[in-house]
Motif scaffolding. Structure first.
Motif, PDB file in Angstrom:
ATOM      1  N   VAL A 147      19.430  35.022  33.768  1.00 21.74           N
ATOM      2  CA  VAL A 147      18.413  34.871  32.726  1.00 21.74           C
ATOM      3  C   VAL A 147      19.092  35.015  31.380  1.00 21.74           C
ATOM      4  O   VAL A 147      19.748  36.028  31.109  1.00 21.74           O
ATOM      5  CB  VAL A 147      17.299  35.936  32.877  1.00 21.74           C
ATOM      6  CG1 VAL A 147      16.263  35.765  31.770  1.00 21.74           C
ATOM      7  CG2 VAL A 147      16.647  35.828  34.237  1.00 21.74           C
ATOM      8  N   ARG A 148      18.980  33.986  30.545  1.00 19.81           N
ATOM      9  CA  ARG A 148      19.552  34.025  29.203  1.00 19.81           C
ATOM     10  C   ARG A 148      18.531  34.628  28.243  1.00 19.81           C
ATOM     11  O   ARG A 148      17.415  34.119  28.119  1.00 19.81           O
ATOM     12  CB  ARG A 148      19.916  32.626  28.723  1.00 19.81           C
ATOM     13  CG  ARG A 148      21.310  32.117  29.005  1.00 19.81           C
ATOM     14  CD  ARG A 148      21.845  32.382  30.335  1.00 19.81           C
ATOM     15  NE  ARG A 148      23.150  31.744  30.557  1.00 19.81           N
ATOM     16  CZ  ARG A 148      23.673  31.571  31.742  1.00 19.81           C
ATOM     17  NH1 ARG A 148      23.023  31.953  32.816  1.00 19.81           N
ATOM     18  NH2 ARG A 148      24.860  31.008  31.882  1.00 19.81           N
ATOM     19  N   LEU A 149      18.935  35.716  27.580  1.00 18.57           N
ATOM     20  CA  LEU A 149      18.068  36.406  26.629  1.00 18.57           C
ATOM     21  C   LEU A 149      18.640  36.269  25.221  1.00 18.57           C
ATOM     22  O   LEU A 149      19.837  36.051  25.038  1.00 18.57           O
ATOM     23  CB  LEU A 149      17.940  37.889  26.992  1.00 18.57           C
ATOM     24  CG  LEU A 149      17.529  38.201  28.435  1.00 18.57           C
ATOM     25  CD1 LEU A 149      17.656  39.689  28.697  1.00 18.57           C
ATOM     26  CD2 LEU A 149      16.122  37.710  28.696  1.00 18.57           C
ATOM     27  N   THR A 150      17.776  36.425  24.235  1.00 20.72           N
ATOM     28  CA  THR A 150      18.196  36.428  22.838  1.00 20.72           C
ATOM     29  C   THR A 150      17.590  37.644  22.148  1.00 20.72           C
ATOM     30  O   THR A 150      16.365  37.816  22.155  1.00 20.72           O
ATOM     31  CB  THR A 150      17.751  35.153  22.100  1.00 20.72           C
ATOM     32  OG1 THR A 150      18.322  34.006  22.733  1.00 20.72           O
ATOM     33  CG2 THR A 150      18.202  35.190  20.642  1.00 20.72           C
ATOM     34  N   VAL A 179      13.147  35.602  26.165  1.00 23.67           N
ATOM     35  CA  VAL A 179      13.870  34.848  27.189  1.00 23.67           C
ATOM     36  C   VAL A 179      14.163  33.460  26.644  1.00 23.67           C
ATOM     37  O   VAL A 179      13.252  32.743  26.224  1.00 23.67           O
ATOM     38  CB  VAL A 179      13.056  34.770  28.489  1.00 23.67           C
ATOM     39  CG1 VAL A 179      13.784  33.914  29.516  1.00 23.67           C
ATOM     40  CG2 VAL A 179      12.792  36.164  29.047  1.00 23.67           C
ATOM     41  N   SER A 180      15.438  33.082  26.658  1.00 27.01           N
ATOM     42  CA  SER A 180      15.833  31.767  26.145  1.00 27.01           C
ATOM     43  C   SER A 180      15.820  30.711  27.234  1.00 27.01           C
ATOM     44  O   SER A 180      15.336  29.594  27.030  1.00 27.01           O
ATOM     45  CB  SER A 180      17.231  31.835  25.510  1.00 27.01           C
ATOM     46  OG  SER A 180      17.259  32.771  24.463  1.00 27.01           O
ATOM     47  N   SER A 181      16.354  31.051  28.407  1.00 26.67           N
ATOM     48  CA  SER A 181      16.400  30.088  29.509  1.00 26.67           C
ATOM     49  C   SER A 181      16.756  30.821  30.794  1.00 26.67           C
ATOM     50  O   SER A 181      17.203  31.974  30.782  1.00 26.67           O
ATOM     51  CB  SER A 181      17.423  28.980  29.222  1.00 26.67           C
ATOM     52  OG  SER A 181      18.735  29.520  29.165  1.00 26.67           O
ATOM     53  N   ILE A 182      16.540  30.118  31.915  1.00 27.92           N
ATOM     54  CA  ILE A 182      16.936  30.623  33.227  1.00 27.92           C
ATOM     55  C   ILE A 182      17.821  29.558  33.852  1.00 27.92           C
ATOM     56  O   ILE A 182      17.390  28.427  34.067  1.00 27.92           O
ATOM     57  CB  ILE A 182      15.724  30.915  34.122  1.00 27.92           C
ATOM     58  CG1 ILE A 182      14.816  31.961  33.463  1.00 27.92           C
ATOM     59  CG2 ILE A 182      16.169  31.377  35.498  1.00 27.92           C
ATOM     60  CD1 ILE A 182      13.557  32.254  34.251  1.00 27.92           C
ATOM     61  N   LYS A 183      19.060  29.923  34.124  1.00 28.35           N
ATOM     62  CA  LYS A 183      20.012  28.972  34.668  1.00 28.35           C
ATOM     63  C   LYS A 183      20.694  29.595  35.872  1.00 28.35           C
ATOM     64  O   LYS A 183      21.282  30.673  35.752  1.00 28.35           O
ATOM     65  CB  LYS A 183      21.041  28.591  33.604  1.00 28.35           C
ATOM     66  CG  LYS A 183      21.969  27.469  34.030  1.00 28.35           C
ATOM     67  CD  LYS A 183      22.888  27.070  32.887  1.00 28.35           C
ATOM     68  CE  LYS A 183      23.800  25.924  33.299  1.00 28.35           C
ATOM     69  NZ  LYS A 183      24.713  25.528  32.188  1.00 28.35           N
ATOM     70  N   GLU A 184      20.565  28.892  37.016  1.00 22.76           N
ATOM     71  CA  GLU A 184      21.103  29.365  38.271  1.00 22.76           C
ATOM     72  C   GLU A 184      20.548  30.760  38.570  1.00 22.76           C
ATOM     73  O   GLU A 184      19.355  30.952  38.661  1.00 22.76           O
ATOM     74  CB  GLU A 184      22.639  29.347  38.228  1.00 22.76           C
ATOM     75  CG  GLU A 184      23.208  27.944  38.049  1.00 22.76           C
ATOM     76  CD  GLU A 184      24.716  27.935  37.943  1.00 22.76           C
ATOM     77  OE1 GLU A 184      25.316  29.025  37.853  1.00 22.76           O
ATOM     78  OE2 GLU A 184      25.283  26.827  37.959  1.00 22.76           O
ATOM     79  N   VAL A 197      21.529  38.428  31.986  1.00 24.10           N
ATOM     80  CA  VAL A 197      21.400  39.399  33.072  1.00 24.10           C
ATOM     81  C   VAL A 197      21.027  38.637  34.342  1.00 24.10           C
ATOM     82  O   VAL A 197      20.495  37.523  34.274  1.00 24.10           O
ATOM     83  CB  VAL A 197      20.325  40.465  32.756  1.00 24.10           C
ATOM     84  CG1 VAL A 197      20.719  41.293  31.543  1.00 24.10           C
ATOM     85  CG2 VAL A 197      18.963  39.814  32.539  1.00 24.10           C
ATOM     86  N   PRO A 198      21.289  39.215  35.502  1.00 27.22           N
ATOM     87  CA  PRO A 198      20.892  38.543  36.755  1.00 27.22           C
ATOM     88  C   PRO A 198      19.389  38.353  36.824  1.00 27.22           C
ATOM     89  O   PRO A 198      18.613  39.140  36.263  1.00 27.22           O
ATOM     90  CB  PRO A 198      21.399  39.507  37.839  1.00 27.22           C
ATOM     91  CG  PRO A 198      22.469  40.308  37.185  1.00 27.22           C
ATOM     92  CD  PRO A 198      22.059  40.448  35.758  1.00 27.22           C
ATOM     93  N   VAL A 199      18.976  37.290  37.515  1.00 29.57           N
ATOM     94  CA  VAL A 199      17.552  37.000  37.607  1.00 29.57           C
ATOM     95  C   VAL A 199      16.804  38.082  38.376  1.00 29.57           C
ATOM     96  O   VAL A 199      15.577  38.229  38.247  1.00 29.57           O
ATOM     97  CB  VAL A 199      17.350  35.616  38.269  1.00 29.57           C
ATOM     98  CG1 VAL A 199      17.693  35.680  39.753  1.00 29.57           C
ATOM     99  CG2 VAL A 199      15.945  35.092  38.047  1.00 29.57           C
TER     100      VAL A 199
END
Length: 305
Positions: free
Chosen positions: A255-258, A247-252, A182-184
């Protein structure tokens, strides 16, 4: 002048030994052929396990009977010659087919210890790479797995004895990790609420399943390896299988979720994940949570006169 006849160990002529060797190989072929034909005839009429072992008994009977008959005919049932011939054959096999012997011994150990059985969903040493595979057949030297993509994976029996085996059928459950981005700028609390609610509403995701399925899952806590998973809970129960999101990571700007959920229908894994993601994406779009937004304090771009 009398013609000399080549003689091997134990007084067996070369012609007799070669005839015995080729007959031995022929009966091995006949045994395998009988196994395949009987399996084809019995499949669908009896259980797969019964069909397999009935065909295996016929195969071994033909093979052993053929060895006995050929030894009696070509070696005149000379015990010394018979043992010597098998000894020569064993030396050849030992040097050229060491892995075959290991797999054959492993096949016997699998029959005794039963780490895997027919129709079970397993992963052996990371294979199949597509996820759990269904045990289709266990032969003398290899075990055949069918992956979720339909491919057949032939696994040496020695791998099952010496490598890590994950058996999902005996655990009765499979945990699935579903990626989501999803967007940050999105409201993560609301995203989490939507993602978990979609998991709760899905009829094939635990713990909100049919009463019969819920009862079957509850009975799994009687198994020692499932009980250990819930040892940190005051009252082990279906709460162990509640969906979770992290939350798995934040890139650019994303937000990467699992999302982690539990299911019982291992063959339906891909369909369940697809249905779940369709629902989540539809609800996120309805609340405009997938559109990138500018920060409120971000300055407006300067306009040129």
């Amino acid at each position: 002048m009398q013609e000399s006849v080549p003689v091997l160990i134990g007084g067996v002529s070369l012609d007799a030994f070669l005839a015995f060797l080729f007959t031995f190989i022929g009966f091995l072929f006949l045994g395998n052929l009988a196994y395949l034909l009987l399996r084809r005839a019995l499949d669908g009429h009896v259980s797969r396990g019964t069909a397999k072992w009935t065909a295996a008994i016929l195969q071994y009977g033909i093979t052993i009977g053929g060895i006995y008959a050929s030894a009696r005919h070509f070696l005149a049932f000379d015990l010394t010659a018979f043992v010597a011939s098998l000894g020569i054959l064993g030396i050849v096999v030992a040097f050229s087919s060491r892995q075959i012997i290991q797999n054959a011994i492993a096949g016997i150990l699998i029959t005794i210890n039963r780490p895997v059985q027919l129709e079970e969903w397993v992963i052996v040493s990371g294979r199949p790479e597509t996820g759990p595979g269904k045990v289709q057949d266990i032969s003398f030297t290899t075990t055949t797995l069918r992956g979720l993509d339909g491919g057949l994976v032939l696994t040496p029996n020695s791998s099952i004895i010496t490598s890590k085996v994950i058996n999902y059928s005996r655990a009765g459950l499979l945990e699935v990790s579903i990626p989501l981005a999803v967007p940050v700028t999105a409201d993560l609390a609301r995203v989490q609420e939507i993602a978990l609610r979609a998991a709760h509403d899905h009829p094939r995701i635990l713990p909100h399943v049919e009463p019969a399925e819920r009862s079957a899952v509850q009975n799994l806590f009687d198994l020692p390896y499932i009980g250990r998973l819930s040892s940190d809970l005051p009252r082990p129960g279906l709460a162990l299988f509640e969906p979770k999101m992290q939350v798995s990571s934040i890139k650019e700007d994303w937000v990467r979720l699992t999302v982690r959920v539990w299911i019982r229908e291992i063959p339906g894994k891909d369909q369940i994940v697809s249905e779940y993601l369709d629902t989540v994406i539809e609800r996120l779009k309805a609340e405009d949570l997938l559109a990138e937004k500018k920060w409120e304090d971000e300055p407006a771009p300067e306009t040129q006169a």
